[in-house]
Design a protein around this motif. Structure first.
Motif, PDB file in Angstrom:
ATOM      1  N   UNK A 154       0.408  -0.953   0.129  1.00  0.00           N
ATOM      2  CA  UNK A 154       0.505  -0.052  -0.358  1.00  0.00           C
ATOM      3  C   UNK A 154       1.183   1.582  -0.347  1.00  0.00           C
ATOM      4  N   UNK A 155       2.488   1.200   0.638  1.00  0.00           N
ATOM      5  CA  UNK A 155       3.198   3.046   0.840  1.00  0.00           C
ATOM      6  C   UNK A 155       3.503   2.501  -0.408  1.00  0.00           C
ATOM      7  N   UNK A 156       4.049   1.829  -1.111  1.00  0.00           N
ATOM      8  CA  UNK A 156       4.206   1.276  -2.203  1.00  0.00           C
ATOM      9  C   UNK A 156       3.250   1.629  -3.662  1.00  0.00           C
ATOM     10  N   UNK A 157       2.412   1.429  -3.198  1.00  0.00           N
ATOM     11  CA  UNK A 157       1.008   2.533  -4.648  1.00  0.00           C
ATOM     12  C   UNK A 157       0.464   3.708  -3.832  1.00  0.00           C
ATOM     13  N   UNK A 158       1.362   4.228  -2.883  1.00  0.00           N
ATOM     14  CA  UNK A 158       0.574   5.714  -2.864  1.00  0.00           C
ATOM     15  C   UNK A 158       1.738   5.759  -3.063  1.00  0.00           C
TER      16      UNK A 158
END
Length: 341
Positions: free
Chosen positions: A166-170
């Motif tokens: 999720x952090x990478x997606x954000x």
């Protein structure tokens, strides 16, 4: 009249004054002869030819010194810059237009050199931000793939993978948004909406975050119908409120206010329990810049950078106030192309 034009005119007059000496000498040599005979003589024609050649030569030398050589120097420097040599500086002589061009060129080189450093810094920071979650995902995925973990460990490591993904997606979404903002010169400001309701929606969306830290919210919002870019203003409130919650310690409070004043809307958010040093305030909107990195590892340092870009695109201003007191206030002022209810 331009300074360079004045120089050319002055040089022309000086050349004219110098070159008229030859005809004068010719007339002085044959002053006893009638003027008509002097004009028709071969010597006079030779003197006129010498005068023309001397005038042209002096004029070309003057132009070469005043313009051609200096432009050639700038042209050479431009080619060097194109090849990546940002250590070059052009000599600034005089106070004419080419001098101004040379000074502007040197300033441009200085900015390009700074941007080159920033670009290298950007690559380093982005690589670090990208590498960290990827390393975590890879590491925990390898542990799970070995097949010798308990159900509890598999569940725990799977959650970590999900969080890092999720952090990478954000991160990817934020970088895409920055790219769009930087490449868009004009944004549409033609949507009418209730900005007060928009802010309350953001607060409600983040309810679990501030309730988890037992943060008290003091909300003072006027009802305002605004004409602007609804999507971009939403990002402003989301980033600032999210930032305030992240940096507010448990059992502290956050003040949020919205009002109309002098044809502007003014949004203020204050979080207590922490202040930002002056040295950090100067870089607070820099991409990937994080205050107290050791304390807040979840921040990527992108939100405020995006917020600043959006505020600039909407012709607004953003301010930060954080002194010795343990609190920090962000203030956003947007032009009132809006309707108040």
């Amino acid at each position: 009249m331009k300074k360079l034009s004045v120089k050319i005119i002055v040089a022309s007059f000086l050349i004219f004054a110098v070159t008229t000496i030859i005809p004068r000498i010719t007339f002085m040599m044959f002053k006893d002869l009638p003027a008509q005979d002097i004009v028709q003589s071969d010597i006079f024609l030779l003197a006129m030819a010498l005068t023309a050649i001397l005038s042209l030569t002096l004029f070309m030398l003057a132009m070469k010194y005043m313009i051609i050589n200096r432009v050639r120097t700038i042209s050479y420097a431009t080619k060097q810059i194109a090849q990546g040599n940002f250590d070059l500086q052009v000599s600034v002589k005089g106070k004419d237009e080419i001098s101004s061009l040379s000074a502007d060129f040197n300033q441009m080189v200085h900015e390009l050199k700074a941007n080159e450093y920033l670009n290298k810094e950007f690559v380093r920071n982005f690589s670090h931000e990208f590498k960290t979650p990827m390393s975590a995902i890879k590491g925990y995925a390898e542990l799970i793939s070995q097949g010798n973990l308990s159900k509890e460990e598999v569940y725990e490591y799977s959650n970590i993978i999900a969080v890092e993904a999720s952090r990478l997606s954000n991160l990817s979404k934020n970088m895409l948004q920055i790219s769009i903002l930087d490449s868009t010169s004009i944004v549409k400001i033609d949507q009418e909406f209730n900005v007060s309701e928009q802010i309350r929606s953001v607060i409600q969306m983040m309810q679990l975050m501030w309730e988890k830290k037992n943060i008290e919210l003091n909300i003072d919002i006027e009802e305002i119908q605004m004409v602007s870019n609804k999507e971009l203003t939403y990002e402003i409130w989301k980033n600032l409120i999210d930032n305030a919650i992240k940096y507010t310690p448990e059992n502290e409070k956050i003040d949020i206010s919205l009002k109309c004043e002098n044809k502007n809307i003014i949004f203020e958010i204050t979080n207590y329990g922490i202040s930002i040093p002056q040295s950090d305030q100067e870089h607070i909107y820099d991409l990937f810049y994080v205050v107290e990195k050791s304390r807040l590892k979840s921040s990527s340092g992108i939100g405020l950078s995006i917020t600043k870009r959006i505020v600039d695109k909407l012709n607004g201003k953003i301010y930060i106030e954080s002194g010795n007191e343990s609190k920090t206030t962000f203030k956003v002022v947007l032009p009132k192309t809006l309707i108040t209810s």
